[in-house]
Design an enzyme around this catalytic site. Structure first.
Site, PDB file in Angstrom:
ATOM      1  N   TRP A 325       6.631  30.832  50.971  1.00 58.07           N
ATOM      2  CA  TRP A 325       7.545  31.840  51.526  1.00 58.07           C
ATOM      3  C   TRP A 325       7.948  31.473  52.956  1.00 58.07           C
ATOM      4  CZ3 TRP A 325       7.254  34.914  55.849  1.00 58.07           C
ATOM      5  CH2 TRP A 325       8.171  35.960  55.949  1.00 58.07           C
ATOM      6  N   HIS A 326       7.003  30.874  53.682  1.00 57.92           N
ATOM      7  CA  HIS A 326       7.276  30.559  55.083  1.00 57.92           C
ATOM      8  C   HIS A 326       8.275  29.429  55.252  1.00 57.92           C
ATOM      9  CE1 HIS A 326       3.678  33.005  55.785  1.00 57.92           C
ATOM     10  NE2 HIS A 326       4.119  33.134  57.016  1.00 57.92           N
ATOM     11  N   GLY A 327       8.391  28.556  54.294  1.00 57.22           N
ATOM     12  CA  GLY A 327       9.356  27.478  54.461  1.00 57.22           C
ATOM     13  C   GLY A 327       9.243  26.422  53.391  1.00 57.22           C
TER      14      GLY A 327
END
Length: 475
Positions: A325-327
């Site tokens: 989700w973060h990247g």
């Protein structure tokens, strides 16, 4: 428009004045003003992506109503999966397409096949991960009949695009925010005062803690090949406080700004570096995201109620998805994987709920164990942050390898230590520790003194370079 910018310092008082003194007659006028302000706030990043935000808002608003009105499971499932697939489709195209295309090309190249992937030359829309999750939770809750669909488009639009949380959270739930949006707000001086102090505290953590630590963290990570082991360890500590000050600082400003408008947002941080184990850390860090994955992914997968294999599977799924989700980078996946490794023994030994009380240290032997647990958990967290901060997976492993080379150069280390940075970090830790039972350390006893001290430190030591973006804007 950044929270730590002059533009926002002008924008906020104007919206505040109009909200309470011009558009304060009804709930509808209050919400309409906040919608206009939110869309203007978002368009300051890139006005073209405003259309994507509006489309996403209308999609979930319309499908939510259709799900509720459908009189057959087949129609309900159609509208439900339409919303889910379109939302995740946009997120996948803008955030993950190039990652998957490049990864597959590299995999085929390793087998001797030359592949030239087609990559998209697009900018990641700011806040897309946050407002997409707002809409997803709303539609999922309607589908499972936890809430009713919202028929007022203005009210729903404000829920999705409310400017304090629009670009970096917290990730709100319809069950918490919509009821507040649907009533007229009355000015509450005490709440506004709390909001002001929380804005000051968030600004302190951003421009004094995060941006000061960033100077040294960046220097060490960017030149890690020439650094000794102790300097590299210090670099991870600097980054740990940088990302904490940056992200929790943003959340504090967002919560404080929202209180000025009479709306409470979900608390996103609860002094995570005082955690006694990694499970407690994840109950205190980015709380809105952790609870979102728990409620909408972990529990539907079976949670920890199944057999050994299911517990292991679900633990790795939730942490790896959280990392992803973060990247779109292997470093984030590895960061999630490492945290799953940390968490798994606690889950399997049923110790993941051991530390749910307030952490406390007194002058007794048992407190030594508590202190060592806090330091150990902080050390584990710092180790995982190396992967989060590194440019790529190879850099992270090289960085760690150089740490364990155990080469020490005190002259090099001396150049990485700043009296000012040491002072503000000690000030942060002591102030948060002594006020850990309240949401904002500047409230409570001696609040005026603490607020004045924070303002003085901001003015004297704050880094006000507009290029110092909030880290989580890229997610």
């Amino acid at each position: 428009m950044f929270f730590n910018s002059l533009a926002f310092a002008i924008f906020l008082p104007i919206v505040f004045f109009l909200y309470w003194f011009v558009f304060n007659k009804t709930k509808s006028t209050q919400n309409a003003l906040l919608i206009i302000a939110s869309y203007y706030f978002y368009s300051c990043w890139d006005w073209r992506f405003l259309f994507l935000l509006v489309f996403s808002t209308f999609l979930d608003y319309f499908t939510g109503i259709q799900i509720e009105k459908s009189n057959s499971d087949r129609r309900r499932k159609f509208w439900f999966w339409l919303s889910i697939s379109v939302n995740l489709g946009f997120l996948g195209i803008f955030k993950y397409y190039n990652f998957f295309a490049s990864s597959f090309a590299e995999m085929f190249t390793s087998f001797g096949f030359k592949v030239s992937p087609f990559l998209l030359n697009v900018i990641l829309p700011v806040g897309i991960s946050f407002y997409t999750f707002h809409g997803l939770s709303y539609v999922i809750d309607i589908y499972y009949k936890r809430i009713k669909a919202e028929y007022n488009f203005i009210d729903y639009s404000l829920f999705v695009s409310y400017f304090p949380l629009l670009v970096a959270g917290p990730i709100e739930r319809a069950t918490h925010l919509l009821p507040q949006v649907k009533i007229k707000r009355e000015f509450n001086f005490e709440k506004a005062k709390e909001g002001f102090s929380q804005i000051i505290w968030g600004l302190f953590k951003k421009v004094v803690i995060a941006d000061t630590c960033a100077i040294y963290a960046n220097a060490i990570f960017d030149h890690y090949n020439s650094m000794d082991s102790l300097s590299l360890i210090l670099g991870t500590i600097y980054f740990a406080f940088q990302i904490y000050g940056d992200f929790s600082g943003y959340s504090d400003i967002a919560l404080g700004v929202s209180k000025l408008f009479g709306i409470d947002l979900l608390r996103n941080f609860n002094y995570p570096y005082f955690s006694r184990d990694i499970a407690e850390f994840w109950r205190r860090w980015h709380i809105s995201l952790s609870s979102w994955f728990r409620d909408y992914l972990y529990i539907p997968l079976g949670g920890s109620k199944g057999g050994l294999w299911m517990k292991i599977r679900n633990t790795f799924i939730i942490f790896i998805v959280s990392g992803f989700w973060h990247g779109a980078n292997w470093t984030y996946l590895m960061w999630g994987f490492i945290n799953a490794i940390y968490f798994l023994p606690l889950l399997l030994l049923r110790k993941n709920r051991n530390n749910t009380d307030e952490v406390d240290i007194k002058f007794r032997f048992s407190s030594l164990k508590t202190l060592l647990n806090i330091l150990f958990t902080f050390g584990l967290t710092c180790f995982a942050w190396i992967f989060f901060r590194a440019e790529n997976i190879f850099t992270a492993f090289n960085y760690i390898q150089r740490i364990f080379a155990f080469n020490i150069d005190f002259q090099n280390l001396k150049g990485q230590i700043s009296f000012t940075t040491t002072f503000v970090l000690l000030y942060l830790v002591l102030l948060e520790w002594n006020n850990r039972k309240i949401e904002c350390p500047l409230n409570g006893k001696l609040s005026k003194v603490k607020i004045l001290a924070a303002i003085v430190l901001i003015l004297l030591l704050g880094e006000f370079n507009i290029k110092n973006n909030f880290i989580y804007f890229q997610f």
